[in-house]
Each structure stands twice: as C-alpha cells, then as structure tokens.
Enzyme design. Structure first.
Site, mmCIF file in Angstrom:
data_model
loop_
_atom_site.group_PDB
_atom_site.id
_atom_site.type_symbol
_atom_site.label_atom_id
_atom_site.label_comp_id
_atom_site.label_asym_id
_atom_site.label_seq_id
_atom_site.Cartn_x
_atom_site.Cartn_y
_atom_site.Cartn_z
ATOM 1 N N ARG A 101 0.837 -1.198 0.000
ATOM 2 C CA ARG A 101 0.000 0.000 0.000
ATOM 3 C C ARG A 101 0.870 1.245 0.000
ATOM 4 O O ARG A 101 1.863 1.318 0.722
ATOM 5 C CB ARG A 101 -0.928 0.009 1.222
ATOM 6 N N ARG A 116 2.306 1.250 10.294
ATOM 7 C CA ARG A 116 1.767 1.631 8.985
ATOM 8 C C ARG A 116 2.892 1.494 7.967
ATOM 9 O O ARG A 116 3.757 2.358 7.856
ATOM 10 C CB ARG A 116 1.230 3.065 9.033
ATOM 11 N N GLU A 168 -6.472 -0.765 15.335
ATOM 12 C CA GLU A 168 -7.119 -1.734 14.447
ATOM 13 C C GLU A 168 -6.139 -2.834 14.039
ATOM 14 O O GLU A 168 -4.994 -2.567 13.671
ATOM 15 C CB GLU A 168 -7.619 -1.027 13.188
ATOM 16 N N SER A 201 -10.381 -5.939 10.010
ATOM 17 C CA SER A 201 -11.598 -5.291 9.550
ATOM 18 C C SER A 201 -12.381 -6.322 8.746
ATOM 19 O O SER A 201 -11.870 -6.853 7.755
ATOM 20 C CB SER A 201 -11.252 -4.072 8.692
ATOM 21 N N ARG A 237 0.856 -6.246 12.788
ATOM 22 C CA ARG A 237 0.230 -5.652 13.970
ATOM 23 C C ARG A 237 0.053 -6.687 15.082
ATOM 24 O O ARG A 237 0.098 -6.339 16.270
ATOM 25 C CB ARG A 237 -1.091 -4.995 13.591
#
Length: 427
Positions: free
Chosen positions: A262, A277, A349, A352, A392
C-alpha cells in the site's frame, strides 16, 4: 456497483444513504442519464423496426419492376442503417457514462449501521480478555525491537525508504510463526480453504473489488500495467469473477497468507515511528462467497474467526461497528477489531471484517445458480476480513508479553511453531 433498477425504484433511499456516508446526493443525475438511455433505446428499436419493414419492401418493389421505387426504398434502408449504427455508438457512450457514475458510488449501508462522520461515531460491540498489568512502564514495540537488535528501521530506510522494516532472528521467526498459526486456525477450525494467489493483478481484478478507479493513488503499479495487491481480498474474491457457481457449492471460504502493498497515500505524518503503517506487510486474509440469505450470518462467523486468533494469543481487544462515515467504499457493514497496545496505551485496528452484499459481485459478474429453481442466476454476496494483520499482531505480542528486562515471552500457541522457544532475547 449498485443496481440501476434498484436506483430507479429507490432514488430517495440512495440519496439518504449517500448523505449518511458523507457523499453528495446524485440519484437525480443518474436517473436523467437512465431516462436518456431508455428514450434512446426506444428510438433505436423504432429505427430497427422501420429498417426491417423497408427491407421487406425491396423485394416487392423489384417484383413490380419499378426501378425508381427500388432506389427509393434502398435509400431509406441505407439511411436507417446509418441511423442505427450511429445510435448504437451513442448507446455505448451513454452506457459508459452511466457505468462511470455508478463506479464512483459507494455501497449502501445496512439500516443498523450507526450514523457518523468519522471514527468517533463508531460503536463498541464487545470487549474480550483483560488488559495486562505491568510493574514498570511498558515500552512501544520499536523501542523493544531496536534494543534487542532484532528490528532495524535505519537499514530498511537506506534500501527502500520510509515505512519499511527489517526483522531479524527470533522476531523474523515469530512473524512467520504468527502467519502460519493464523492460517492453521482458519483452515483447521473454521473450514477456510488455503490459497496461494497471484500478488500481481490486472485492472479488472481491482475494479471488481472496488479499489479502482477511485483509490488508484493507494496502490503500487508496475511498469507493465499490473498492480501489486493491497490485500489478498483482491485475488481471493476474483476467483469467482465471470463465473456461475452452483448454490450447493456455497459458501466458498478462502484464506491466504500474502504480502500486501500500500502506498499509504494521505497518511503523511501518521504512525511514522515503528511498523504500524507500512508499505509492505503480511496479512492472513479471509474471503467468503455466499448466497444473499446467508451473508449476514457469515459476517458474524468471519468476525468470530478473526477474534479467535487474538483470543488464542491471549490478547485483549474490542470489536467495533463502524459508522457510515468510517466504512470502506464497498462495505454494507463492517466490524473493526482493535487490539490493546500497552506501549501506546491505546487500541489499534488489527482486523476489519466487511459484508459487501452483491456490490462487488456486480462489478465482477459473479453469480450462482439457485438450487431446484428455473430462475435466472443471481449475484452472489461477498465478504472479506483480516484474520489478522501479521505485523500488527507481532506488535501486539511484543508489547503485551514484554518483560522488565526488555525480553519478550512467547505465547503458548506459538511455541510449537518456534521449536519450543520460551522467550525472545537480544541477538
């Protein structure tokens, strides 16, 4: 993609849904284009009928021996043929214009999704586990990793730039162990089929799962026009594109452990320290393909599968229902799972899970044949979720299992994957 027929019948509902999602009401614009297309199709059908009738007159005119009449009829047929050709071209242009508008519209939230403009409108559904207690001030993951000599951001930056990490030794082993543990959990306990999918895909695949055209800036593209997947959702969901699946084969449940890529466009200044991130990270992805009647039940099941991973790791987390302003583009309803990070003193988070209805299926033309019915094939429903983000999860294990001396205990469920290793210490 939304159904134009549904929009015709539910224009007010569409505008209300778009407003709830923070977008402009556009039903009237779409309906004007739709009406233009329908009127044009009627004219096109009239011209085709006239051409067919005129073609029949050619034979009669020839039989009568009236050359002038033959010429007149043939000119009329030629004129109608030109009109039809031009009309078919205009039809394609109108269709493309409608499709372009539909491609930019987000999915319609389910009624139970709370209204909100951003993450402050999300609603907590449940909490699982207990926060750990420490007799010392817990450190963040990057402090722990760098002190152990097992997490290197400087060397990663020299070769790749920011938002990359080099893991070494037992931390690299633990990252690999976490991914294997997640896939084993999903395949052995929840019936997902493991898949090793392509990491490079074409435009059509990303359009199918809704990353294109709107979110191109979030992606990495290669020089030959292919794209690096931002999540294995893209590859796994497209396994059913342009196919008709028998209902007896549903639900299909896929899982894959892959790198994800990403660009993190728009996140400048956010989470710049550590590996929260990243441009490149591993994730265990979950995708389900179901009938419309079972998709909401499947959504709860998928979320439970992701939660099970964190429970087995002994981590404290909370499950949130996202509000309308914080949901993903293709989602009708989303649960975010947020894991507790004691070093940050915050929830972050880690998964999801979304149910998309037939939104992605329409973009992929993915359908199923209902059992025992002569009805036409119907669009499937698709779901996707993180089961979970490996990086994460590594951060969460490091921060929750840290010791005062800077070492990290290994969770019980990971010990078999690490040859019985009890503790991670300095390299």
């Amino acid at each position: 993609m939304l159904d134009i027929k549904w929009i015709r019948e539910n224009a007010e509902a569409l505008d209300e849904a778009l407003t709830r999602r923070g977008s402009s009401a556009t039903a009237s614009d779409i309906l004007r284009l739709d009406e233009k297309r329908r009127q044009h199709l009627k004219a096109l059908q009239d011209w085709q009928s006239q051409r067919n009738e005129a073609s029949k007159q050619i034979g009669k005119a020839k039989a009568s021996g009236d050359a002038a009449a033959v010429d007149e009829v043939m000119r009329a047929v030629a004129d109608l043929k030109t009109k039809i050709q031009d009309g078919e071209k205009l039809e394609r242009e109108i269709d493309a214009e409608i499709d372009a508008v539909l491609a930019t519209l987000p999915n319609v939230p389910l009624p139970e999704v709370p209204f909100g403009t951003d993450e402050t409108g999300n609603v907590e559904v449940r909490r699982t586990g207990e926060k750990p207690t420490f007799a010392f001030k817990p450190k963040e993951h990057f402090e722990l990793g760098e002190a152990l000599g097992l997490m290197d951001f400087e060397r990663a930056a020299r070769m790749s730039g920011s938002r990359f990490t080099v893991l070494r030794g037992d931390l690299a082993r633990m990252e690999r162990a976490l991914g294997q543990f997640m896939v084993d959990t999903h395949t052995h306990e929840f019936g997902y089929e493991e898949v090793s999918p392509p990491l490079l895909v074409r435009d059509e695949a990303l359009f199918g799962t809704s990353q294109l055209p709107k979110f191109a800036e979030d992606l990495f593209q290669t020089t030959d026009g292919r794209w690096l997947i931002p999540t294995a959702e893209v590859s796994l969901t497209n396994l059913v594109r342009e196919e008709i699946t028998d209902e007896s084969a549903l639900p299909l449940r896929f899982t894959a452990l892959t790198p994800s890529f990403r660009s993190e466009a728009g996140s400048a200044g956010r989470d710049t320290r550590g590996m929260l991130r990243q441009h490149q990270f591993y994730k265990a992805e979950l995708v389900s393909v179901t009938t419309p009647e079972t998709s909401l039940e499947e959504h709860e099941r998928m979320t439970a599968a992701a939660e099970a991973v964190l429970s087995k790791l002994g981590l404290h987390f909370r499950t949130m229902m996202l509000c309308t302003g914080d949901m993903g583009f293709s989602s009708r309803k989303t649960y975010d799972i947020e894991v507790w990070l004691p070093g940050q003193d915050a929830y972050r988070e880690i998964s999801s899970c979304s149910v998309c209805g037939d939104f992605q299926a329409r973009r992929m033309n993915a359908r199923y044949r209902p059992a025992g019915e002569k009805a036409a094939p119907r669009f499937v429903h698709t779901l996707n979720g993180s089961g979970t983000a490996v990086g994460r999860a590594l951060i969460a294990v490091m921060e929750n299992y840290q010791q005062e001396d800077g070492t990290i205990l290994v969770p019980e469920v990971l010990k078999p994957y690490l040859g019985g290793l009890e503790r991670i210490g300095a390299r």
